[in-house]
Write a protein that holds these residues in place. Structure first.
Motif, PDB file in Angstrom:
ATOM      1  N   GLY A  11     -21.877  32.335  29.833  1.00 18.18           N
ATOM      2  CA  GLY A  11     -20.817  32.329  30.557  1.00 18.18           C
ATOM      3  C   GLY A  11     -20.142  33.423  29.303  1.00 18.18           C
ATOM      4  N   SER A  12     -18.523  32.937  30.242  1.00 19.68           N
ATOM      5  CA  SER A  12     -17.992  34.230  29.002  1.00 19.68           C
ATOM      6  C   SER A  12     -18.477  34.103  26.881  1.00 19.68           C
ATOM      7  CB  SER A  12     -16.398  33.179  28.410  1.00 19.68           C
ATOM      8  OG  SER A  12     -15.876  33.206  29.702  1.00 19.68           O
ATOM      9  N   ALA A  13     -18.602  33.057  26.783  1.00 21.01           N
ATOM     10  CA  ALA A  13     -19.233  33.108  25.685  1.00 21.01           C
ATOM     11  C   ALA A  13     -20.841  32.781  25.223  1.00 21.01           C
ATOM     12  CB  ALA A  13     -18.991  31.392  24.586  1.00 21.01           C
ATOM     13  N   GLU A  33     -30.042  30.282  31.216  1.00 26.70           N
ATOM     14  CA  GLU A  33     -28.751  30.021  32.245  1.00 26.70           C
ATOM     15  C   GLU A  33     -29.219  28.895  33.418  1.00 26.70           C
ATOM     16  OE1 GLU A  33     -24.906  30.007  32.807  1.00 26.70           O
ATOM     17  OE2 GLU A  33     -25.755  29.734  35.414  1.00 26.70           O
ATOM     18  N   ALA A  34     -28.300  27.663  33.650  1.00 24.44           N
ATOM     19  CA  ALA A  34     -28.450  27.269  34.574  1.00 24.44           C
ATOM     20  C   ALA A  34     -28.858  27.960  36.108  1.00 24.44           C
ATOM     21  CB  ALA A  34     -27.685  25.645  34.157  1.00 24.44           C
ATOM     22  N   TRP A  59     -20.193  25.217  40.006  1.00 23.69           N
ATOM     23  CA  TRP A  59     -20.450  23.961  39.803  1.00 23.69           C
ATOM     24  C   TRP A  59     -19.113  23.212  40.782  1.00 23.69           C
ATOM     25  CZ3 TRP A  59     -24.450  21.733  37.607  1.00 23.69           C
ATOM     26  CH2 TRP A  59     -24.924  23.082  36.235  1.00 23.69           C
ATOM     27  N   SER A  81     -17.891  31.369  33.897  1.00 30.24           N
ATOM     28  CA  SER A  81     -17.039  31.410  35.112  1.00 30.24           C
ATOM     29  C   SER A  81     -15.944  32.395  34.324  1.00 30.24           C
ATOM     30  CB  SER A  81     -15.678  30.388  34.122  1.00 30.24           C
ATOM     31  OG  SER A  81     -16.393  29.038  33.834  1.00 30.24           O
ATOM     32  N   ASN A  85     -13.898  33.985  37.993  1.00 26.33           N
ATOM     33  CA  ASN A  85     -12.188  33.285  37.851  1.00 26.33           C
ATOM     34  C   ASN A  85     -10.884  33.803  38.383  1.00 26.33           C
ATOM     35  OD1 ASN A  85     -11.917  35.803  35.612  1.00 26.33           O
ATOM     36  ND2 ASN A  85     -12.298  34.419  34.195  1.00 26.33           N
ATOM     37  N   GLY A  86      -9.837  33.796  37.973  1.00 34.08           N
ATOM     38  CA  GLY A  86      -9.069  34.332  38.700  1.00 34.08           C
ATOM     39  C   GLY A  86      -8.420  35.544  37.616  1.00 34.08           C
ATOM     40  N   THR A  87      -9.134  36.226  36.568  1.00 36.25           N
ATOM     41  CA  THR A  87      -9.108  37.465  36.015  1.00 36.25           C
ATOM     42  C   THR A  87      -7.923  37.722  35.389  1.00 36.25           C
ATOM     43  OG1 THR A  87      -8.099  38.924  37.529  1.00 36.25           O
ATOM     44  CG2 THR A  87     -10.994  38.384  37.830  1.00 36.25           C
ATOM     45  N   MET A  88      -6.832  36.963  35.059  1.00 34.25           N
ATOM     46  CA  MET A  88      -5.824  36.966  34.397  1.00 34.25           C
ATOM     47  C   MET A  88      -6.066  36.959  32.940  1.00 34.25           C
ATOM     48  SD  MET A  88      -2.729  34.265  35.569  1.00 34.25           S
ATOM     49  CE  MET A  88      -3.259  33.176  36.206  1.00 34.25           C
ATOM     50  N   VAL A 184     -30.977  23.044  31.188  1.00 35.15           N
ATOM     51  CA  VAL A 184     -31.929  23.219  29.751  1.00 35.15           C
ATOM     52  C   VAL A 184     -31.207  22.086  29.561  1.00 35.15           C
ATOM     53  CG1 VAL A 184     -30.809  22.894  27.231  1.00 35.15           C
ATOM     54  CG2 VAL A 184     -31.790  25.130  28.332  1.00 35.15           C
ATOM     55  N   TRP A 393      -8.520  24.961  35.877  1.00 32.53           N
ATOM     56  CA  TRP A 393     -10.303  24.651  35.672  1.00 32.53           C
ATOM     57  C   TRP A 393     -10.100  25.772  34.108  1.00 32.53           C
ATOM     58  CZ3 TRP A 393      -9.532  26.823  40.770  1.00 32.53           C
ATOM     59  CH2 TRP A 393      -9.516  25.274  42.123  1.00 32.53           C
ATOM     60  N   ALA A 422     -15.435  27.185  24.744  1.00 32.98           N
ATOM     61  CA  ALA A 422     -14.136  26.321  25.279  1.00 32.98           C
ATOM     62  C   ALA A 422     -14.686  24.751  24.352  1.00 32.98           C
ATOM     63  CB  ALA A 422     -13.728  26.507  26.548  1.00 32.98           C
ATOM     64  N   PRO A 432      -3.826  31.436  29.721  1.00 31.64           N
ATOM     65  CA  PRO A 432      -5.484  31.012  30.403  1.00 31.64           C
ATOM     66  C   PRO A 432      -7.008  31.162  29.250  1.00 31.64           C
ATOM     67  CG  PRO A 432      -4.328  32.313  32.517  1.00 31.64           C
ATOM     68  CD  PRO A 432      -3.932  32.607  30.876  1.00 31.64           C
ATOM     69  N   ASN A 434      -9.503  32.311  29.275  1.00 34.27           N
ATOM     70  CA  ASN A 434     -10.716  34.105  29.071  1.00 34.27           C
ATOM     71  C   ASN A 434     -11.168  34.433  27.866  1.00 34.27           C
ATOM     72  OD1 ASN A 434     -13.114  34.152  29.558  1.00 34.27           O
ATOM     73  ND2 ASN A 434     -12.441  36.099  30.994  1.00 34.27           N
TER      74      ASN A 434
HETATM   75  C1  FAD Z   1     -11.960  29.622  39.009  1.00 27.21           C
HETATM   76  C2  FAD Z   1     -11.633  29.617  37.416  1.00 27.21           C
HETATM   77  C3  FAD Z   1     -10.578  30.809  37.599  1.00 27.21           C
HETATM   78  C4  FAD Z   1     -10.481  30.728  36.283  1.00 27.21           C
HETATM   79  N1  FAD Z   1      -8.863  31.374  35.737  1.00 27.21           N
HETATM   80  C5  FAD Z   1      -8.456  32.135  34.512  1.00 27.21           C
HETATM   81  C6  FAD Z   1      -8.352  33.424  34.515  1.00 27.21           C
HETATM   82  O1  FAD Z   1      -7.467  34.317  35.189  1.00 27.21           O
HETATM   83  N2  FAD Z   1      -7.636  33.701  33.401  1.00 27.21           N
HETATM   84  C7  FAD Z   1      -8.293  33.189  32.518  1.00 27.21           C
HETATM   85  O2  FAD Z   1      -8.628  33.418  31.442  1.00 27.21           O
HETATM   86  N3  FAD Z   1      -9.467  31.871  32.137  1.00 27.21           N
HETATM   87  C8  FAD Z   1      -9.643  31.896  33.724  1.00 27.21           C
HETATM   88  N4  FAD Z   1     -10.209  30.125  34.078  1.00 27.21           N
HETATM   89  C9  FAD Z   1     -10.999  29.742  32.262  1.00 27.21           C
HETATM   90  C10 FAD Z   1     -11.926  30.698  32.273  1.00 27.21           C
HETATM   91  O3  FAD Z   1     -13.077  31.600  33.054  1.00 27.21           O
HETATM   92  C11 FAD Z   1     -12.820  29.901  31.044  1.00 27.21           C
HETATM   93  O4  FAD Z   1     -11.638  29.301  30.126  1.00 27.21           O
HETATM   94  C12 FAD Z   1     -13.901  30.371  30.440  1.00 27.21           C
HETATM   95  O5  FAD Z   1     -14.728  31.943  31.387  1.00 27.21           O
HETATM   96  C13 FAD Z   1     -15.113  29.829  29.507  1.00 27.21           C
HETATM   97  O6  FAD Z   1     -15.966  30.345  28.442  1.00 27.21           O
HETATM   98  P1  FAD Z   1     -16.865  29.432  27.969  1.00 27.21           P
HETATM   99  O7  FAD Z   1     -17.766  30.046  27.274  1.00 27.21           O
HETATM  100  O8  FAD Z   1     -16.647  28.252  27.224  1.00 27.21           O
HETATM  101  O9  FAD Z   1     -17.649  28.778  29.778  1.00 27.21           O
HETATM  102  P2  FAD Z   1     -18.107  28.972  30.744  1.00 27.21           P
HETATM  103  O10 FAD Z   1     -17.851  30.711  31.350  1.00 27.21           O
HETATM  104  O11 FAD Z   1     -17.856  28.358  32.282  1.00 27.21           O
HETATM  105  O12 FAD Z   1     -20.711  28.796  31.253  1.00 27.21           O
HETATM  106  C14 FAD Z   1     -20.858  28.144  30.581  1.00 27.21           C
HETATM  107  C15 FAD Z   1     -22.140  28.297  31.376  1.00 27.21           C
HETATM  108  O13 FAD Z   1     -23.117  27.441  31.250  1.00 27.21           O
HETATM  109  C16 FAD Z   1     -23.990  26.925  32.076  1.00 27.21           C
HETATM  110  N5  FAD Z   1     -24.733  25.918  32.164  1.00 27.21           N
HETATM  111  C17 FAD Z   1     -23.829  24.975  31.801  1.00 27.21           C
HETATM  112  N6  FAD Z   1     -24.820  23.851  32.134  1.00 27.21           N
HETATM  113  C18 FAD Z   1     -26.041  24.018  31.320  1.00 27.21           C
HETATM  114  C19 FAD Z   1     -27.117  24.348  31.315  1.00 27.21           C
HETATM  115  N7  FAD Z   1     -27.739  22.356  30.756  1.00 27.21           N
HETATM  116  N8  FAD Z   1     -28.525  24.788  31.093  1.00 27.21           N
HETATM  117  C20 FAD Z   1     -27.996  25.598  30.816  1.00 27.21           C
HETATM  118  N9  FAD Z   1     -26.937  26.702  30.915  1.00 27.21           N
HETATM  119  C21 FAD Z   1     -25.842  25.884  31.104  1.00 27.21           C
HETATM  120  C22 FAD Z   1     -23.449  27.508  33.071  1.00 27.21           C
HETATM  121  O14 FAD Z   1     -23.693  27.451  34.393  1.00 27.21           O
HETATM  122  C23 FAD Z   1     -22.163  28.453  32.601  1.00 27.21           C
HETATM  123  O15 FAD Z   1     -22.960  29.653  33.158  1.00 27.21           O
HETATM  124  C24 FAD Z   1     -10.823  30.303  35.386  1.00 27.21           C
HETATM  125  C25 FAD Z   1     -11.747  28.834  35.108  1.00 27.21           C
HETATM  126  C26 FAD Z   1     -12.156  28.610  36.482  1.00 27.21           C
HETATM  127  C27 FAD Z   1     -13.481  28.396  36.411  1.00 27.21           C
END
Ligand code: FAD
Length: 451
Positions: A11-13, A33-34, A59, A81, A85-88, A184, A393, A422, A432, A434
């Motif tokens: 994901g993002s991180a 990645e799942a 999901w 995500s 996401n909403g790209t803000m 995983v 979300w 996160a 938001p 991201n």
């Molecule tokens: C619909 C929506 C709209 C949003 N709009 C905004 C916005 O406009 N601006 C903004 O700043 N933020 C927005 N966000 C939030 C932002 O996108 C998230 O805070 C950020 O992307 C989270 O990053 P992360 O690395 O924590 O997790 P994620 O980017 O969610 O990545 C986690 C990844 O881990 C994978 N995963 C999960 N379980 C497993 C497993 N067991 N094994 C292997 N892989 C796994 C998932 O499939 C996913 O790809 C939005 C989120 C959503 C869902």
């Protein structure tokens, strides 16, 4: 083969970490990645105008919300995500990071990482006079709110996910493996240190270091399945709660295909204090794209959403079953605290006033669900807030710094295991999250590359 780094979740991180750690050709990195990997810059995810909730890239959990069930989305694809996401694109404020109370995460420390992100951010442009966006900003200004255009993670109208910005340029590296459709199950622990991971489909991967970047819903579930049950794992789930006031625009206002989010405004409860409420205009929405509306509206829709930036309420994530493919139990507890209900009620009143402000009001045919009688009664309004509050979300906090990881994001009491996503945020930024997740991963990668 034993990898130097296995990263769970692209994901993002996870995309930032995989790209940065594989810059050293001597380090063998595997990203698991799942969800699917649609390849570089996938056409199905290029539209940055609206969140992508269909198409098999998300999901969709059924989250508990104080006796109701609400859909809870997260990215399930390479890019996570950020790909749906909403790209803000808004960094937090200096006070957000200084308020965390961790010396490594003060604004002074995090600011260079925000500035150094490889993510392009398009600064929004002032809306043209006469548009619904210009009318919204006039209404906000009349109420004393601080408004402007929305910056986005887009480039030339296209979404840029963390995968596009970070991973696509690293995909050809021989020392970086990307394995999609590989959920995983758990982290393998040997003598107090992480030794690799076990895949849900069977099979093990050996690693010197494991990093969980599966997001704030799934990372705590993996920790619990691995037997890491420190107090704090799965607790303190935080999201920005919102109440959305939907309306039907007059003919000619809807510009199909244009971005939903082009203007927002913020306000503080105390004059000169930190902004704690954000009003977002959602325009050019086709009601069919919003499953939460449950068919209450067909055709074009607009809305003003009131989003709480510093909520006091906390939910939790727990394991539903030992089956690694079972969704975790998510209890949101949005607006459980009376202070959150009161502030959201004030937000709804502002949203209502903005929608009825003459300039914007002229573009609105009718407002759904809300009436003057509800808006004017504290009791009815607070009841409606509790009934309609929804998540945005932005989950965070389920493996917080201090409780579950130290400030360098190492899991307490387990060697060779990090959480970088996160989950570790002590509290959400007042924006938001991201960009904050990308910043976090940039900093963690720099430390991990040196360790
Ligand atoms: C619909 C929506 C709209 C949003 N709009 C905004 C916005 O406009 N601006 C903004 O700043 N933020 C927005 N966000 C939030 C932002 O996108 C998230 O805070 C950020 O992307 C989270 O990053 P992360 O690395 O924590 O997790 P994620 O980017 O969610 O990545 C986690 C990844 O881990 C994978 N995963 C999960 N379980 C497993 C497993 N067991 N094994 C292997 N892989 C796994 C998932 O499939 C996913 O790809 C939005 C989120 C959503 C869902």
């Amino acid at each position: 083969v034993t990898y130097d780094d296995v990263i769970v979740g692209a994901g993002s991180a996870g995309c930032v970490l995989a790209a940065r750690l594989s810059e050293d050709p001597a380090r063998r990195v595997l990203l698991l990645e799942a969800g699917p990997d649609p390849g570089p810059d996938p056409p199905a995810l290029r539209d940055g105008a609206a969140p992508v909730l269909g198409g098999g890239y998300a999901w969709r959990l059924a989250a508990g919300q104080r006796g109701r069930t609400v859909p809870y989305y997260a990215g399930r694809v390479v890019g996570g995500s950020s790909a749906i996401n909403g790209t803000m694109a808004i960094p937090g404020t200096p006070a957000d990071f200084d308020g965390w109370g961790f010396p490594e995460w003060t604004w002074e420390r995090v600011r260079p990482a925000f500035e150094g992100l490889a993510m392009p951010v398009r600064q929004g442009t002032r809306p043209a006079a006469g548009t619904v966006e210009a009318a919204f900003l006039l209404g906000c200004a009349a109420l004393g709110l601080d408004g402007g255009p929305v910056p986005t993670t887009t480039s030339r109208g296209r979404r840029v996910s963390a995968a596009t910005a970070y991973l696509d340029g690293a995909r050809e590296r021989p020392n970086l493996g990307i394995r999609a459709d590989a959920p995983v199950a758990r982290v393998l622990l040997e003598g107090g240190r992480a030794a690799g991971v076990e895949l849900a489909g069977g099979g093990r991967v050996a690693a010197r270091r494991v990093t969980l970047s599966a997001g704030a819903i799934f990372t705590p579930a993996i920790l619990l399945r691995s037997g890491v049950d420190l107090p704090g794992v799965g607790a303190h789930l935080t999201d920005h709660p919102a109440v959305v006031v939907w309306a039907v625009p007059r003919p000619g206002v809807h510009r199909p295909g244009e971005p939903w989010h082009q203007a927002l405004a913020t306000t503080a409860s105390t004059p000169g204090g930190p902004a704690d409420l954000q009003l977002n205009l959602l325009a050019h929405v086709d009601a069919g794209q919003v499953p939460q509306l449950g068919g209450a509206l067909a055709g074009p829709a607009i809305a003003v959403s009131a989003m709480l930036l510093a909520p006091a309420s906390r939910g939790h994530v727990r394991l539903a079953a030992a089956d690694p493919l079972a969704d975790p139990v998510v209890e949101l507890e949005l607006a459980a605290e009376p202070s959150d209900v009161r502030r959201l009620a004030e937000g709804v009143r502002l949203a209502w006033s903005v929608l009825r402000f003459p300039v914007l009001g002229r573009q609105v045919a009718r407002v759904l669900a809300w009436t003057d009688a509800v808006i004017e009664s504290d009791e009815a309004l607070e009841r409606a807030v509790r009934a309609f509050v929804s998540p945005t979300w932005h989950p965070a906090g389920t493996a917080r710094m201090g409780d579950v990881v130290d400030q360098c994001l190492r899991v307490l009491g387990v060697d060779g295991l990090h959480v970088v996503d996160a989950s570790v945020l002590p509290s959400l930024p007042s924006a938001p999250p991201n960009l904050t997740c990308l910043m976090l991963a940039e900093r963690a990668a720099a430390w991990m590359a040196r360790a």
